[in-house]
Design a protein around this motif. Structure first.
Motif, PDB file in Angstrom:
ATOM      1  N   LEU A   1       0.828  -1.197   0.000  1.00  0.00           N
ATOM      2  CA  LEU A   1       0.000   0.000   0.000  1.00  0.00           C
ATOM      3  C   LEU A   1       0.864   1.250   0.000  1.00  0.00           C
ATOM      4  O   LEU A   1       0.610   2.199  -0.758  1.00  0.00           O
ATOM      5  CB  LEU A   1      -0.923   0.004   1.219  1.00  0.00           C
ATOM      6  CG  LEU A   1      -1.773   1.263   1.392  1.00  0.00           C
ATOM      7  CD1 LEU A   1      -2.748   1.440   0.238  1.00  0.00           C
ATOM      8  CD2 LEU A   1      -2.524   1.241   2.719  1.00  0.00           C
TER       9      LEU A   1
ATOM     10  N   VAL B   1       0.711   4.178  -2.804  1.00  0.00           N
ATOM     11  CA  VAL B   1       0.450   5.581  -2.467  1.00  0.00           C
ATOM     12  C   VAL B   1       1.521   6.474  -3.063  1.00  0.00           C
ATOM     13  O   VAL B   1       1.229   7.523  -3.664  1.00  0.00           O
ATOM     14  CB  VAL B   1       0.402   5.760  -0.931  1.00  0.00           C
ATOM     15  CG1 VAL B   1       0.465   7.243  -0.567  1.00  0.00           C
ATOM     16  CG2 VAL B   1      -0.854   5.137  -0.356  1.00  0.00           C
TER      17      VAL B   1
ATOM     18  N   CYS C   1       1.140   7.619  -6.874  1.00  0.00           N
ATOM     19  CA  CYS C   1      -0.160   8.128  -7.311  1.00  0.00           C
ATOM     20  C   CYS C   1      -0.002   9.463  -8.053  1.00  0.00           C
ATOM     21  O   CYS C   1       0.743  10.339  -7.627  1.00  0.00           O
ATOM     22  CB  CYS C   1      -1.075   8.312  -6.102  1.00  0.00           C
ATOM     23  SG  CYS C   1      -2.750   8.857  -6.527  1.00  0.00           S
TER      24      CYS C   1
ATOM     25  N   PRO D   1       3.431   8.296   2.133  1.00  0.00           N
ATOM     26  CA  PRO D   1       2.682   7.203   2.764  1.00  0.00           C
ATOM     27  C   PRO D   1       2.624   7.367   4.272  1.00  0.00           C
ATOM     28  O   PRO D   1       3.242   8.251   4.855  1.00  0.00           O
ATOM     29  CB  PRO D   1       3.486   5.958   2.374  1.00  0.00           C
ATOM     30  CG  PRO D   1       4.880   6.467   2.183  1.00  0.00           C
ATOM     31  CD  PRO D   1       4.748   7.860   1.636  1.00  0.00           C
TER      32      PRO D   1
ATOM     33  N   ARG E   1      -2.644  12.832   0.630  1.00  0.00           N
ATOM     34  CA  ARG E   1      -1.277  12.326   0.682  1.00  0.00           C
ATOM     35  C   ARG E   1      -0.246  13.211  -0.023  1.00  0.00           C
ATOM     36  O   ARG E   1       0.953  12.958   0.094  1.00  0.00           O
ATOM     37  CB  ARG E   1      -1.231  10.902   0.108  1.00  0.00           C
ATOM     38  CG  ARG E   1      -2.194   9.922   0.821  1.00  0.00           C
ATOM     39  CD  ARG E   1      -1.967   9.882   2.327  1.00  0.00           C
ATOM     40  NE  ARG E   1      -2.990   9.180   3.046  1.00  0.00           N
ATOM     41  CZ  ARG E   1      -2.865   7.948   3.506  1.00  0.00           C
ATOM     42  NH1 ARG E   1      -1.757   7.273   3.284  1.00  0.00           N
ATOM     43  NH2 ARG E   1      -3.847   7.390   4.186  1.00  0.00           N
TER      44      ARG E   1
ATOM     45  N   CYS F   1      -8.537  11.186  -2.870  1.00  0.00           N
ATOM     46  CA  CYS F   1      -7.514  10.557  -2.037  1.00  0.00           C
ATOM     47  C   CYS F   1      -8.107   9.634  -0.973  1.00  0.00           C
ATOM     48  O   CYS F   1      -7.387   8.806  -0.396  1.00  0.00           O
ATOM     49  CB  CYS F   1      -6.684  11.651  -1.349  1.00  0.00           C
ATOM     50  SG  CYS F   1      -4.977  11.182  -0.988  1.00  0.00           S
TER      51      CYS F   1
ATOM     52  N   TRP G   1      -7.252   5.750  -0.355  1.00  0.00           N
ATOM     53  CA  TRP G   1      -5.995   5.374   0.293  1.00  0.00           C
ATOM     54  C   TRP G   1      -6.182   5.280   1.803  1.00  0.00           C
ATOM     55  O   TRP G   1      -5.704   4.340   2.448  1.00  0.00           O
ATOM     56  CB  TRP G   1      -4.898   6.390  -0.017  1.00  0.00           C
ATOM     57  CG  TRP G   1      -4.479   6.477  -1.440  1.00  0.00           C
ATOM     58  CD1 TRP G   1      -4.467   7.606  -2.233  1.00  0.00           C
ATOM     59  CD2 TRP G   1      -3.982   5.421  -2.289  1.00  0.00           C
ATOM     60  NE1 TRP G   1      -3.994   7.311  -3.484  1.00  0.00           N
ATOM     61  CE2 TRP G   1      -3.696   5.981  -3.554  1.00  0.00           C
ATOM     62  CE3 TRP G   1      -3.749   4.064  -2.082  1.00  0.00           C
ATOM     63  CZ2 TRP G   1      -3.185   5.227  -4.602  1.00  0.00           C
ATOM     64  CZ3 TRP G   1      -3.256   3.301  -3.136  1.00  0.00           C
ATOM     65  CH2 TRP G   1      -2.975   3.879  -4.375  1.00  0.00           C
TER      66      TRP G   1
ATOM     67  N   ARG H   1      -8.226   2.159   2.670  1.00  0.00           N
ATOM     68  CA  ARG H   1      -7.463   0.912   2.587  1.00  0.00           C
ATOM     69  C   ARG H   1      -6.504   0.777   3.773  1.00  0.00           C
ATOM     70  O   ARG H   1      -6.305  -0.329   4.302  1.00  0.00           O
ATOM     71  CB  ARG H   1      -6.677   0.870   1.273  1.00  0.00           C
ATOM     72  CG  ARG H   1      -7.562   0.758   0.036  1.00  0.00           C
ATOM     73  CD  ARG H   1      -6.741   0.839  -1.233  1.00  0.00           C
ATOM     74  NE  ARG H   1      -7.577   1.212  -2.371  1.00  0.00           N
ATOM     75  CZ  ARG H   1      -7.117   1.476  -3.586  1.00  0.00           C
ATOM     76  NH1 ARG H   1      -5.822   1.394  -3.829  1.00  0.00           N
ATOM     77  NH2 ARG H   1      -7.938   1.817  -4.559  1.00  0.00           N
ATOM     78  N   GLU H   2      -5.920   1.886   4.170  1.00  0.00           N
ATOM     79  CA  GLU H   2      -4.970   1.824   5.277  1.00  0.00           C
ATOM     80  C   GLU H   2      -5.674   1.470   6.588  1.00  0.00           C
ATOM     81  O   GLU H   2      -5.187   0.652   7.365  1.00  0.00           O
ATOM     82  CB  GLU H   2      -4.230   3.151   5.399  1.00  0.00           C
ATOM     83  CG  GLU H   2      -2.982   3.083   6.231  1.00  0.00           C
ATOM     84  CD  GLU H   2      -1.988   4.182   5.910  1.00  0.00           C
ATOM     85  OE1 GLU H   2      -0.918   4.188   6.544  1.00  0.00           O
ATOM     86  OE2 GLU H   2      -2.261   5.031   5.040  1.00  0.00           O
TER      87      GLU H   2
END
Length: 227
Positions: free
Chosen positions: A4, A8, A11, A43, A114, A130, A133, A136-137
């Protein structure tokens, strides 16, 4: 988590942010003219089994956008990591470069956006672009995550879509108001704590003091069951 973080960092979804982050990396600030800037999305930082998360707004143009690590190399990070060190969540009180030996425990730090935005003000479209991201984190650390500390009103507002996307929980209506020390508790989601952002504007004026930060992180540790 490593996959991940790599995704990131690669991107290019928001043209305005891409242009700005790269322009800053080319022109550089005079104090850092001899350094090579990261100039990419930044990230998250921390462990994959974090019980506490810190959610910020976006990387600083000459901080994370320069060093490649969130809250690293700027005065906001100086204040934040000093407080995390006092709380026993970081092994050192400073965060100046990606290779300075900093480690954290029971903690994950990330931002709603990010890339470094012009004037520290991302647009609503950039925030929403964004958001996946962030979702997902949080999904990756969901099994252990117990508390989220939102630094500022922007981060506080960015958390509510996470409830729906990650936890399947409808955000409260009306939304709880942001404030320093604000506390919201859901049913199957982490507790949410509000904290004034560690910006120079807040820390230099005394709106946010070290004691106020200590109180927030002390409460976060207690709620998360971190010794």
């Amino acid at each position: 988590m490593a996959d991940l973080d790599a995704a990131v960092s690669d991107c290019f979804a928001c043209p305005r942010l891409v242009q700005w982050r790269e322009e800053v990396a080319r022109t550089r600030r005079a104090a850092f003219r001899d350094q090579e800037y990261w100039g990419r999305p930044v990230p998250g930082l921390g462990t994959g089994d974090a019980r506490i998360a810190i959610l910020g707004l976006a990387p600083a143009a000459h901080g994370g956008n320069r060093t490649g690590r969130i809250f690293t190399g700027d005065r906001s990070g100086d204040v934040l990591f000093a407080a995390l060190h006092r709380a026993g969540l970081a092994n050192q009180p400073t965060s100046v470069a990606a290779d300075d030996g900093l480690t954290v425990r029971d903690l994950r730090i990330f931002s709603a956006v990010r890339c470094a935005p012009p004037d520290n003000k991302p647009t609503p479209l950039e925030r929403d672009t964004c958001a996946p991201w962030l979702h997902r984190e949080v999904t990756l650390i969901r099994p252990t995550l117990r508390v989220v500390v939102a630094l500022g009103a922007f981060a506080w507002a960015a958390w509510w879509p996470v409830l729906q996307a990650v936890y399947g929980q409808r955000p409260p209506s009306p939304r709880p108001a942001f404030g320093h020390g604000a506390h919201w508790s859901g049913t199957n989601a982490p507790d949410l704590l509000g904290c004034y952002h560690v910006s120079q504007q807040n820390t230099f004026t005394g709106r946010l003091t070290p004691e106020m930060l200590d109180d927030v992180f002390g409460q976060a540790k207690q709620l998360a069951g971190v010794d």
